[in-house]
Scaffold this active site. Sequence first.
Site, PDB file in Angstrom:
ATOM      1  N   ARG A  51     -13.593  10.484 -13.672  1.00  0.00           N
ATOM      2  CA  ARG A  51     -13.804   9.488 -12.616  1.00  0.00           C
ATOM      3  C   ARG A  51     -14.409   8.202 -13.170  1.00  0.00           C
ATOM      4  O   ARG A  51     -14.218   7.118 -12.627  1.00  0.00           O
ATOM      5  CB  ARG A  51     -14.700  10.066 -11.509  1.00  0.00           C
ATOM      6  CG  ARG A  51     -14.977   9.086 -10.376  1.00  0.00           C
ATOM      7  CD  ARG A  51     -15.440   9.788  -9.106  1.00  0.00           C
ATOM      8  NE  ARG A  51     -16.470  10.775  -9.365  1.00  0.00           N
ATOM      9  CZ  ARG A  51     -17.774  10.488  -9.500  1.00  0.00           C
ATOM     10  NH1 ARG A  51     -18.195   9.242  -9.430  1.00  0.00           N
ATOM     11  NH2 ARG A  51     -18.648  11.452  -9.710  1.00  0.00           N
ATOM     12  N   TYR A 104       1.243  -9.012   2.406  1.00  0.00           N
ATOM     13  CA  TYR A 104       1.500  -7.587   2.527  1.00  0.00           C
ATOM     14  C   TYR A 104       0.770  -7.057   3.755  1.00  0.00           C
ATOM     15  O   TYR A 104      -0.436  -7.255   3.920  1.00  0.00           O
ATOM     16  CB  TYR A 104       1.033  -6.863   1.264  1.00  0.00           C
ATOM     17  CG  TYR A 104       1.212  -5.373   1.311  1.00  0.00           C
ATOM     18  CD1 TYR A 104       2.414  -4.804   1.741  1.00  0.00           C
ATOM     19  CD2 TYR A 104       0.187  -4.523   0.927  1.00  0.00           C
ATOM     20  CE1 TYR A 104       2.582  -3.436   1.790  1.00  0.00           C
ATOM     21  CE2 TYR A 104       0.350  -3.136   0.968  1.00  0.00           C
ATOM     22  CZ  TYR A 104       1.548  -2.606   1.399  1.00  0.00           C
ATOM     23  OH  TYR A 104       1.714  -1.241   1.454  1.00  0.00           O
ATOM     24  N   ASP A 194      -2.988 -12.089  -5.317  1.00  0.00           N
ATOM     25  CA  ASP A 194      -2.069 -10.966  -5.447  1.00  0.00           C
ATOM     26  C   ASP A 194      -0.851 -11.465  -6.220  1.00  0.00           C
ATOM     27  O   ASP A 194      -0.069 -12.280  -5.718  1.00  0.00           O
ATOM     28  CB  ASP A 194      -1.667 -10.450  -4.064  1.00  0.00           C
ATOM     29  CG  ASP A 194      -0.854  -9.166  -4.128  1.00  0.00           C
ATOM     30  OD1 ASP A 194      -0.154  -8.954  -5.138  1.00  0.00           O
ATOM     31  OD2 ASP A 194      -0.900  -8.384  -3.164  1.00  0.00           O
ATOM     32  N   LYS A 219       4.899  -1.397  -8.230  1.00  0.00           N
ATOM     33  CA  LYS A 219       6.098  -2.223  -8.150  1.00  0.00           C
ATOM     34  C   LYS A 219       6.638  -2.562  -9.545  1.00  0.00           C
ATOM     35  O   LYS A 219       7.047  -1.679 -10.271  1.00  0.00           O
ATOM     36  CB  LYS A 219       5.790  -3.470  -7.326  1.00  0.00           C
ATOM     37  CG  LYS A 219       5.089  -3.195  -5.990  1.00  0.00           C
ATOM     38  CD  LYS A 219       5.844  -2.249  -5.089  1.00  0.00           C
ATOM     39  CE  LYS A 219       5.305  -2.224  -3.662  1.00  0.00           C
ATOM     40  NZ  LYS A 219       3.954  -1.653  -3.519  1.00  0.00           N
TER      41      LYS A 219
END
Length: 397
Positions: A51, A104, A194, A219
């Site tokens: 983690r 988005y 972004d 993507k």
Amino acid sequence: MAHGEHLHPATVAVTFGRPPRVQGGPVNPPLVLSSTYVSQGVPGPELLYTRSGTETWAPFEEALGRLEGAVHPAVVFGSGMAAVAAALSLVPDGGVLVVPRHAYQVSLGYADDLAKKHGVEVRRVDIADTDQVVAALEPAGSSRRPAAKRGDSWGEGGADVALLESPTNPMLEVADLPALLAAARERGVRTVVDNTFATPLGQNPLALGADVVLHSVTKYLAGHSDVVLGACVTNDPSLDAELRAYRTLHGSIAGPFEVWLALRGLRTLHLRVERAQANAAVLATRLAEHPAVAEVRHPSLPSDPGHARAARQMRGFGAIIGMRPVGGTAAADAVVAALRLWVPATSLGGVESSLERRRRFTTESPTVPEDLLRMSVGVEDVEDLWADLDQALRSVR
């Protein structure tokens, strides 16, 4: 590699994140599947628990950081939205967040969640209207925020964070990033860009003054529609530490196997993006002349509102097309149903060409046209893609 900063992006994508060159060593970094590492005594900087970090993240983070021109490696997250959440954690409770009206949809939903749960004021703007965005950064009473710019609907304070998206999803508006980032820096407003649509090959917002750049790695970066990941990149050491701490504290971690796959995909990013962009430019030109098409959006078109700005500040025009067929929503749905090669799917940036009608999602921005088809152009032969589009459009006329 001392000369790395002089390498072209295509070379960076292939070269960085490799193991040391030793006789008999692997060319590719190995995949390590372990949640726990041997540790004795007081925990130090070494690996302890996945983690907090794993050697399988590091090569991908190094390569992406280099591609964005960052002084720090990227920070990989378990999804694009985990990266968005980490970046928007920079907005203080009761603060002001500026966002594009078209972006988005889940990012906009997260902004609304911040408003509901943390008292954040969300100011939605037309990202292509530079004056309106700058006005939204200003506190009330500023001569740069006239009431005519819808100031009456905004609160008194200036902005704390601006989330910029360019080109926007799904409307493909192009922001004047140099002007907006300079204006935000002048006013002490932190900026998050972004860069998913443009990719690091198309633009590098950190070089223009952005504080944080984020990606949906799902993507183009991974590129094969088989992983879900996100990433943030920054040049600010305090922000880098803050983003890494957020990842650990919130458990927004990525699986080692997914990151290993993403690095494998990153190696061919330049080839995939070059081919997809070239295909998109050809298709956009032909669609603009098709009798069954009412409107086409792609920055490569000289008639597109964002063409001049994109040509000035981007390296390439991207591989997403917005298209509205003649006949409205029914025709749009019929086109999707008639296609045989294009894949009806909601994601983008994969090697395969896909499309969808965006307003089938009730959470999509209400100003997105009901009949808008968002098309993600892949790397297939452009003539095959065109033949499929043409027959689908003609079948519904």
